[in-house]
Design an enzyme around this catalytic site. Structure first.
Site, mmCIF file in Angstrom:
data_model
loop_
_atom_site.group_PDB
_atom_site.id
_atom_site.type_symbol
_atom_site.label_atom_id
_atom_site.label_comp_id
_atom_site.label_asym_id
_atom_site.label_seq_id
_atom_site.Cartn_x
_atom_site.Cartn_y
_atom_site.Cartn_z
ATOM 1 N NE ARG A 1 -2.308 3.209 2.674
ATOM 2 C CZ ARG A 1 -2.015 4.344 3.291
ATOM 3 N NH1 ARG A 1 -0.765 4.635 3.590
ATOM 4 N NH2 ARG A 1 -2.952 5.186 3.640
ATOM 5 C CG ASP B 1 1.560 7.366 3.238
ATOM 6 O OD1 ASP B 1 0.427 7.323 3.744
ATOM 7 O OD2 ASP B 1 2.319 8.355 3.344
ATOM 8 C CD GLU C 1 -3.281 7.663 1.968
ATOM 9 O OE1 GLU C 1 -3.998 8.382 2.693
ATOM 10 O OE2 GLU C 1 -2.041 7.710 2.003
ATOM 11 C CG ASP D 1 -10.307 7.792 1.257
ATOM 12 O OD1 ASP D 1 -10.255 6.571 1.509
ATOM 13 O OD2 ASP D 1 -9.370 8.579 1.492
ATOM 14 C CG ASP E 1 -4.957 8.470 6.966
ATOM 15 O OD1 ASP E 1 -4.169 8.918 7.810
ATOM 16 O OD2 ASP E 1 -4.600 8.150 5.814
ATOM 17 N N GLY F 1 -7.927 8.116 13.214
ATOM 18 C CA GLY F 1 -6.846 8.793 13.925
ATOM 19 C C GLY F 1 -6.717 10.261 13.631
#
Length: 551
Positions: A186, A188, A224, A249, A319, A322
């Site tokens: 993944r 980032d 991402e 998202d 994300d 957090g």
């Protein structure tokens, strides 16, 4: 003296001496071939908080649990060594050294080997857009690693125009694949990877990894990226990067707004309507070129040529939890019925579902932002965190947990004894049942863009139809996130059962055994009633059954 930039082990931390280690290991996974993205259900975990001990070895004990849950891959948040004893991992500076806080190199290999033995793939979160500010000694070796031409929000940008830097990152990816047997990455924040080269660094990484993957082995590359760019998923022959998947998202944001009414930050771009949910599930993402109020520019591209598994969906991730002021999970902010409905919609969606640790039992623990920097940098991090949320409604600076406090880290540890308590075990059973259906129902197994369609059937309700040859295994999902619902299934071609069939219940998020208030049959249509009715959030999955089979 400085640590080796490619050190395999930093036993005394990122400021200490580098240790020479033997890369050999007695692997037992010689027959392992990985898992295709189409089959994945991903479980994102943070090694330091996923278990009381917070180590790679400790998580091995949880692998049988994940198998019975229905998970197919674990996604490990970044393990490259970082300053201090605890961190999310995005401040990593020793890119080749698995953190000594988690057990170091051999322990990570034991975890990967054990995961493969349980039939679980391992996806590693890697950070190639910046390095952390504390313990980053690359400039002491060369001024050529970084560039001032662009900036990232987290640190100096790497100079991808230099061959040595590109090789440093590519060798790192190949190192994790070859020496640690990981099954995917993944990547980032790929939106922060700015590269003017003829071959974008992401495309080069994908190419070099593909060239090195043994024949017959599955390997997943996931970006991402919040830009909704089909370019990331298109093949190099099409001029694209060649990623397999992307964190999409939009579905999370639409569901979050629908259930909680959030309007701060990027949530201002969403209304949380059934129309938005349906459009997202049909397309893969919501924004396909419309203007974003939050970004102040056009966002997104046409995803029509991309198959559903490429869209990695979630209702929670590190994300989205957090980066909230108090690290609150979705189940902390909505009622249990709404949480069950959101969970069911995710797991019955056409995309690739990603769960964040503890989500499957509605964990009570938050996941907060935590660091362990040296005092001066730590003070700046704490002040910056509190400034960041000053513009959010309903928060004061003193309300925001201090990232540097040990208590902030400790509060984020999962409490595994919760799964034995009814309020949590019932949610866990819902997740198990849904994931079992996803793996066994023919209509849900053969998810392709041409086989599903979603339409609104209420203000915050949608009907999602999965079609099969001849219609004999068709599945209809009716999802209501808020308010009362009454749907006449005979009113449209989308919701009408196939010729000679009726709808029979597969599962309802409101069944008593999941903590709900109704048996599934109470919500389901019957031979003399073609409606689905509910007085609150619910997801009901129905399967076509021949009428003559009932007699």
């Amino acid at each position: 003296l400085r640590p080796d930039p490619a050190s395999r082990c930093q036993p005394d931390g990122v400021h200490g001496r580098s240790k020479v280690t033997d890369p050999g290991f007695d692997w037992t996974d010689s027959g392992w071939r990985g898992c295709s993205l189409r089959d994945l259900v991903i479980y994102e975990m943070h090694t330091g908080t996923a278990t009381p001990r917070g180590t790679f070895d400790a998580f091995i004990d949880r692998l049988p649990y994940l198998v019975t849950l229905g998970i197919k891959a674990i996604e490990i948040m970044p393990v490259a060594d970082f300053p201090g004893e605890h961190n999310w991992g995005y401040d990593g500076v020793s890119l080749y050294a698995p953190s000594r806080a988690y057990g170091g190199p051999s322990a990570l290999k034991r975890l990967v080997d054990a995961a493969h033995g349980h039939g679980l793939a391992v996806v590693l979160d890697v950070v190639y857009n910046h390095l952390g500010p504390d313990g980053n000694y690359l400039r002491d070796f060369s001024r050529g690693y970084f560039t001032d031409r662009v900036k990232t929000p987290w640190g100096d940008a790497l100079d991808y125009t230099r061959r040595q830097v590109r090789d440093f990152l590519a060798w790192n990816a190949l190192y994790w694949m070859r020496e640690y047997h990981v099954d995917g990455f993944r990547f980032d924040a790929t939106h922060a990877v700015h590269d003017p080269s003829d071959e974008h660094i992401l495309a080069e990484l994908a190419r070099r990894i593909r060239e090195a993957v043994p024949e017959g082995r599955h390997f997943a590359l996931i970006a991402e990226d919040d830009r909704n760019l089909s370019w990331l998923l298109e093949s190099p022959a099409q001029g694209g990067v060649g990623m397999d998947g992307v964190w999409a998202d939009d579905l999370h944001h639409v569901i979050r707004v629908a259930l909680s009414g959030d309007r701060d930050g990027y949530y201002a771009d969403y209304k949380g309507t059934a129309k938005e949910i349906a459009r997202t599930l049909n397309q893969g993402w919501l924004y396909t070129g419309q203007r974003s109020r939050f970004w102040g520019t056009m966002r997104g591209t046409d995803p029509s040529g991309i198959e559903p598994e490429a869209f990695v969906y979630c209702i929670q991730n590190h994300d989205q939890i957090g980066n909230r002021p108090r690290g609150d999970r979705l189940n902390h902010d909505v009622d249990p019925a709404a949480y069950r409905a959101a969970s069911a919609l995710l797991l019955l969606s056409p995309g690739t579902p990603l769960l964040f640790q503890g989500q499957e039992w509605a964990a009570t623990t938050p996941f907060l932002y935590f660091t362990d920097h040296e005092p001066e940098l730590g003070r700046l991090v704490t002040e910056g965190r509190r400034r960041e949320f000053a513009r959010f409604r309903g928060f004061k600076a003193a309300d925001i947990p201090d990232p540097q406090a040990r208590d902030t880290f400790e509060a984020s540890h999962l409490q595994w004894d919760e799964i034995r308590k009814p309020a949590h075990s019932q949610v866990l059973e819902l997740y198990r049942e849904l994931l079992s259906l996803r793996e066994t129902e023919p209509a849900l197994v053969r998810r392709r863009r041409a086989t599903h369609e979603c339409k609104p059937v209420g203000a915050k309700a949608v009907a999602l139809r999965y079609r099969t040859p001849g219609g004999k295994d068709d599945v209809l999902v009716v999802a209501n996130l808020q308010g009362a619902l009454s749907v006449d299934l005979g009113a449209s071609e989308l919701t009408r059962p196939p010729e000679g069939c009726r709808w029979m219940p597969l599962i309802s998020s409101e069944e008593l055994r999941f903590g709900g208030s109704h048996p599934a049959e109470e919500l389901c249509p019957t031979l003399d009633r073609a409606t689905v009715e509910a007085d609150g959030p619910v997801v009901l999955a129905l399967k076509a059954a021949r009428l003559d089979a009932e007699m």
